[in-house]
Motif scaffolding. Structure first.
Motif, PDB file in Angstrom:
ATOM      1  N   ILE A 189      -7.635  -4.858  76.203  1.00  0.00           N
ATOM      2  CA  ILE A 189      -8.603  -3.860  75.370  1.00  0.00           C
ATOM      3  C   ILE A 189      -9.778  -3.265  76.412  1.00  0.00           C
ATOM      4  CG2 ILE A 189     -10.215  -3.227  73.618  1.00  0.00           C
ATOM      5  CD1 ILE A 189      -8.498  -5.328  71.693  1.00  0.00           C
ATOM      6  N   ARG A 190      -9.536  -1.988  76.833  1.00  0.00           N
ATOM      7  CA  ARG A 190     -10.528  -1.475  77.861  1.00  0.00           C
ATOM      8  C   ARG A 190     -11.799  -1.238  77.251  1.00  0.00           C
ATOM      9  NH1 ARG A 190      -9.795  -3.498  82.911  1.00  0.00           N
ATOM     10  NH2 ARG A 190      -7.621  -3.925  83.063  1.00  0.00           N
ATOM     11  N   LEU A 191     -12.918  -1.432  77.750  1.00  0.00           N
ATOM     12  CA  LEU A 191     -14.182  -1.139  77.076  1.00  0.00           C
ATOM     13  C   LEU A 191     -14.355   0.288  77.261  1.00  0.00           C
ATOM     14  CD1 LEU A 191     -16.611  -4.135  78.093  1.00  0.00           C
ATOM     15  CD2 LEU A 191     -15.295  -3.897  76.177  1.00  0.00           C
ATOM     16  N   GLY A 192     -14.121   1.075  78.091  1.00  0.00           N
ATOM     17  CA  GLY A 192     -14.177   2.420  78.072  1.00  0.00           C
ATOM     18  C   GLY A 192     -13.416   3.281  77.176  1.00  0.00           C
ATOM     19  N   THR A 193     -12.111   2.863  77.073  1.00  0.00           N
ATOM     20  CA  THR A 193     -11.388   3.441  75.952  1.00  0.00           C
ATOM     21  C   THR A 193     -11.859   3.051  74.627  1.00  0.00           C
ATOM     22  OG1 THR A 193      -9.343   3.337  77.515  1.00  0.00           O
ATOM     23  CG2 THR A 193      -8.898   3.717  75.181  1.00  0.00           C
ATOM     24  N   LEU A 194     -12.448   1.917  74.216  1.00  0.00           N
ATOM     25  CA  LEU A 194     -12.836   1.498  73.060  1.00  0.00           C
ATOM     26  C   LEU A 194     -14.101   2.420  72.596  1.00  0.00           C
ATOM     27  CD1 LEU A 194     -12.736  -0.252  70.560  1.00  0.00           C
ATOM     28  CD2 LEU A 194     -14.011  -1.932  71.978  1.00  0.00           C
ATOM     29  N   PHE A 195     -14.916   2.497  73.750  1.00  0.00           N
ATOM     30  CA  PHE A 195     -16.240   3.197  73.643  1.00  0.00           C
ATOM     31  C   PHE A 195     -16.053   4.541  73.199  1.00  0.00           C
ATOM     32  CE2 PHE A 195     -19.874   5.491  75.107  1.00  0.00           C
ATOM     33  CZ  PHE A 195     -20.846   4.835  74.533  1.00  0.00           C
ATOM     34  N   ALA A 250     -16.360   3.579  85.012  1.00  0.00           N
ATOM     35  CA  ALA A 250     -17.091   2.120  84.885  1.00  0.00           C
ATOM     36  C   ALA A 250     -16.931   1.236  83.855  1.00  0.00           C
ATOM     37  CB  ALA A 250     -18.495   2.376  85.321  1.00  0.00           C
ATOM     38  N   LEU A 251     -16.744   1.529  82.679  1.00  0.00           N
ATOM     39  CA  LEU A 251     -16.418   0.774  81.507  1.00  0.00           C
ATOM     40  C   LEU A 251     -15.029   0.190  81.470  1.00  0.00           C
ATOM     41  CD1 LEU A 251     -18.497   2.118  78.424  1.00  0.00           C
ATOM     42  CD2 LEU A 251     -18.936  -0.120  79.627  1.00  0.00           C
TER      43      LEU A 251
END
Length: 146
Positions: A95-101, A129-130
């Motif tokens: 789970i990539r943080l940028g995608t989740l954000f 970056a995220l």
């Protein structure tokens, strides 16, 4: 120490008054990311929304909406019934943080402005970056700071 200021509708929630503001995110994004962290920390069992709300001090009714969104988007699964609950569908390291954000943060519509193209470039850099980090990275960092 820096922190994120959280918007709950039009009201600003500022729990650490003597720190530096980094950026503002919506309460639903804050709730969603923390719910995902909680579920990854308790992956061995089903968790209830009430349990997560109580743990973080979140509004139960607001969290129900956020979890519903995460469920519709395929991040969270659920089991109905007395012994039911919610769980992460994917492994935290996928789970990539940028995608989740991006998924959680509602897009704002603004009138056309000469600065918008520059802000779009900055947003792409921020998400890029995220996306270098996953939900597992947050868990690892949190465990080291305890």
């Amino acid at each position: 120490m820096s922190y994120l200021e959280i918007f709950d509708g039009d009201r600003l929630t500022n729990k650490q008054p003597h720190t530096i503001q980094v950026m503002k995110i919506r309460a639903s994004t804050h709730y969603g990311i923390h719910s995902m962290i909680y579920l990854s920390d308790h992956a061995e069992r089903l968790c209830s929304i009430r349990e997560i709300a109580n743990y973080y001090g979140f509004s139960y009714h607001h969290l129900v909406k956020v979890v519903g969104t995460l469920s519709r988007l395929g991040y969270i699964g659920s089991v109905r019934g007395k012994k039911g609950g919610i769980f992460l569908v994917a492994q935290p390291d996928h789970i990539r943080l940028g995608t989740l954000f991006c998924t959680l943060e509602t897009k704002n519509t603004h009138p056309p402005s000469p600065i918008m193209p520059y802000l779009m470039v900055a947003q792409k850099s921020f998400i890029s970056a995220l996306n270098q980090y996953t939900l597992s990275d947050i868990r690892s960092h949190a465990n080291r700071s305890i």
